[in-house]
Write a protein that holds these residues in place. Structure first.
Motif, short mmCIF file in Angstrom:
data_model
loop_
_atom_site.label_atom_id
_atom_site.label_comp_id
_atom_site.label_asym_id
_atom_site.label_seq_id
_atom_site.Cartn_x
_atom_site.Cartn_y
_atom_site.Cartn_z
N VAL A 248 -9.50 -13.01 62.91
CA VAL A 248 -8.85 -13.73 62.69
C VAL A 248 -7.79 -15.57 63.14
O VAL A 248 -8.21 -15.95 62.15
N VAL A 249 -8.16 -14.17 64.16
CA VAL A 249 -7.84 -15.95 64.75
C VAL A 249 -8.68 -17.15 65.08
O VAL A 249 -8.40 -18.60 64.42
N VAL A 250 -9.93 -17.08 64.97
CA VAL A 250 -10.48 -17.83 65.91
C VAL A 250 -10.80 -18.37 63.50
O VAL A 250 -11.29 -19.36 63.77
N MET A 251 -11.06 -17.33 62.42
CA MET A 251 -10.94 -17.72 60.89
C MET A 251 -10.19 -19.17 60.92
O MET A 251 -10.02 -19.73 60.20
N TYR A 252 -8.94 -18.17 61.55
CA TYR A 252 -7.77 -19.46 61.19
C TYR A 252 -8.01 -20.81 62.11
O TYR A 252 -7.87 -22.14 61.69
N TYR A 253 -7.92 -20.65 63.52
CA TYR A 253 -7.48 -22.01 64.37
C TYR A 253 -9.44 -22.34 64.56
O TYR A 253 -8.94 -24.42 64.37
N GLY A 254 -10.97 -21.86 63.67
CA GLY A 254 -12.05 -22.57 64.20
C GLY A 254 -11.65 -24.03 63.03
O GLY A 254 -12.15 -25.23 62.92
N PRO A 255 -11.68 -23.24 61.70
CA PRO A 255 -11.69 -24.47 60.63
C PRO A 255 -10.33 -25.72 60.59
O PRO A 255 -11.28 -26.91 60.82
N PHE A 256 -9.60 -25.23 61.18
CA PHE A 256 -8.38 -26.02 61.21
C PHE A 256 -8.72 -27.54 62.82
O PHE A 256 -8.22 -28.65 62.68
N ILE A 257 -9.10 -26.71 63.98
CA ILE A 257 -9.50 -26.96 64.58
C ILE A 257 -10.28 -28.90 64.09
O ILE A 257 -11.07 -29.72 64.10
N PHE A 258 -11.47 -27.65 63.57
CA PHE A 258 -12.70 -28.46 63.10
C PHE A 258 -12.01 -29.90 62.32
O PHE A 258 -12.76 -30.77 61.88
N THR A 259 -11.68 -29.30 60.82
CA THR A 259 -10.40 -30.19 60.77
C THR A 259 -10.14 -31.22 60.69
O THR A 259 -10.15 -32.21 60.33
N TYR A 260 -9.31 -31.33 61.80
CA TYR A 260 -8.50 -31.92 62.30
C TYR A 260 -8.21 -32.79 63.57
O TYR A 260 -7.63 -33.49 64.21
N MET A 261 -9.68 -32.22 64.40
CA MET A 261 -9.79 -33.08 65.41
C MET A 261 -10.76 -34.00 65.30
O MET A 261 -11.76 -34.28 66.30
N ARG A 262 -11.66 -34.45 63.48
CA ARG A 262 -12.60 -35.10 63.85
C ARG A 262 -11.99 -36.42 63.07
O ARG A 262 -10.90 -36.58 62.46
N PRO A 263 -13.14 -37.76 63.58
CA PRO A 263 -12.39 -38.72 62.84
C PRO A 263 -13.03 -38.60 61.86
O PRO A 263 -13.39 -38.11 61.18
N LYS A 264 -12.60 -39.52 60.98
CA LYS A 264 -12.29 -39.58 59.28
C LYS A 264 -13.50 -39.78 58.78
O LYS A 264 -13.97 -39.39 58.00
N SER A 265 -14.72 -40.75 59.84
CA SER A 265 -15.24 -40.96 59.20
C SER A 265 -16.46 -39.89 59.46
O SER A 265 -18.06 -39.39 58.81
N TYR A 266 -15.99 -38.58 59.85
CA TYR A 266 -17.68 -37.82 60.09
C TYR A 266 -17.07 -35.87 58.95
O TYR A 266 -16.99 -35.23 58.83
N HIS A 267 -15.70 -36.66 57.86
CA HIS A 267 -15.63 -35.71 56.98
C HIS A 267 -16.51 -35.47 55.90
O HIS A 267 -16.04 -36.64 55.64
N THR A 268 -16.26 -35.13 55.53
CA THR A 268 -17.10 -34.51 54.23
C THR A 268 -16.16 -33.60 53.08
O THR A 268 -15.48 -33.39 53.16
N PRO A 269 -15.79 -33.97 51.36
CA PRO A 269 -14.70 -33.97 50.91
C PRO A 269 -15.61 -31.96 50.80
O PRO A 269 -15.27 -30.78 50.57
N GLY A 270 -16.89 -31.73 50.99
CA GLY A 270 -17.32 -30.49 50.38
C GLY A 270 -17.24 -29.40 51.68
O GLY A 270 -16.99 -28.35 51.59
N GLN A 271 -17.13 -30.38 52.82
CA GLN A 271 -17.27 -28.94 53.68
C GLN A 271 -15.59 -29.03 54.58
O GLN A 271 -15.30 -28.00 54.68
N ASP A 272 -14.75 -30.36 54.42
CA ASP A 272 -13.42 -29.71 54.23
C ASP A 272 -12.67 -28.76 52.99
O ASP A 272 -11.90 -28.01 53.54
N LYS A 273 -13.17 -29.04 51.81
CA LYS A 273 -13.02 -28.01 50.98
C LYS A 273 -12.92 -26.32 51.40
O LYS A 273 -12.04 -25.70 51.34
N ILE A 274 -14.62 -26.76 51.99
CA ILE A 274 -14.65 -24.45 52.19
C ILE A 274 -14.59 -24.35 53.65
O ILE A 274 -13.19 -23.46 53.19
#
Length: 314
Positions: A248-274
């Protein structure tokens, strides 16, 4: 097209959403609503059990009740608006409504990150230093921990929400997400947001990397202690509990870290939604299952409550 052009002259935003307006979108919405109801019911029952059963009046369950309360508020901040937008066909959200959604979301996300670390510390003390547990973890300390999580989460949310809403937004003001989230909104800004992104990165280190490291260190020490237990059955039980908690911790922190610790240019809408589905919708449903329904104390409290209810009816 007229609706999109009209949005350039208003302060409202458009939530482009997660679901397409077809039969598959409706089926997916029904699934999300089922998850929503399970999350609300599971966390509510857990809070009631902890409140009613005196055997659960311990620091661990006190912190767990706050986790359940955060999950109820967090998923309620996201799913109802998403469902109403899909059913009504209206994708707009007011400027104030978007700001309020960001503010609440950041409070619950930040506070939960800190609270999960506090819960892992509680388990570490209970298993690795049981004789010192009454001194290291008592009711007063658990209250301070919970209050600190709420307070720090609120301060962080106030700062980021205020800054994000003061950014100038251009174009159609269409947020390619199913709720107002800062990484998605940064793409709409007319100005360079690299300075603010560094601030988001610093907050992510404090709320994500540090608590996640504390959790891993705590469970690492717990597993080392468990390995010295001679009982094979006790080892299996401890490994099963730790593995489910860490999942549960990895499911919570993993996507959260991946979303908020990437530069804006690396974000894709579909990936962020999932990724957002994992920490805003699925985790609130899984938390009461993982942290409580596999716990004998909670199950015993549930059986006692059901028994009293049946006796009262008879």
């Amino acid at each position: 097209m007229w609706e999109e052009k009209n949005q350039t002259f208003t302060r409202d935003f458009i939530l482009l959403g997660l679901l397409y307006p077809n039969q598959y979108g409706l089926l997916f919405l029904m699934l999300i609503l089922i998850i929503f109801m399970v999350a609300i019911m599971g966390n509510t029952v857990l809070i009631l059990l902890i409140h009613l059963d005196t055997q659960l009046h311990t620091p661990m369950y006190f912190l767990l009740s706050h986790l359940s309360f955060m999950d109820i508020l967090h998923i309620s901040n996201i799913v109802p608006k998403m469902a109403s937008n899909f059913i009504s066909g209206q994708q707009s959200i007011t400027f104030a409504g978007c700001g309020f959604q960001i503010f609440l979301s950041l409070i619950f996300l930040g506070a939960e990150c800190l609270l999960l670390a506090a819960m892992s510390y509680d388990r570490y003390v209970a298993i690795c230093h049981p004789l010192r547990y009454p001194n290291l973890m008592n009711h007063q300390i658990s209250v301070l921990m919970a209050a600190g999580c709420w307070l720090v989460g609120t301060i962080n949310s106030t700062i980021h929400t205020t800054y994000a809403l003061h950014l100038p937004f251009c174009g159609t003001r269409g947020i390619d997400h199913f709720f107002c989230e800062i990484p998605a909104m940064l793409k709409l800004s007319c100005v360079d947001t690299s300075h603010y992104e560094r601030g988001v990165y610093v907050s992510a280190v404090f709320f994500l990397l540090i608590p996640f490291s504390i959790i891993l260190a705590s469970y690492g020490q717990i597993l080392c202690t468990v390995l010295h237990i001679k009982s094979v059955e006790a080892q299996k039980k401890a490994f099963s509990t730790c593995s489910s908690h860490l999942t549960v911790v990895v499911m919570y922190y993993g996507p959260f870290i991946f979303t908020y610790m990437r530069p804006k240019s690396y974000h894709t809408p579909g990936q962020d939604k999932i990724l957002a589905i994992l920490y805003t919708i699925l985790t609130p449903m899984l938390n009461p299952i993982i942290y409580s329904l596999r716990n004998k104390d909670v199950l015993c409290a549930l059986m006692k409550l059901l028994g009293k209810t049946l006796m009262h009816r008879n």
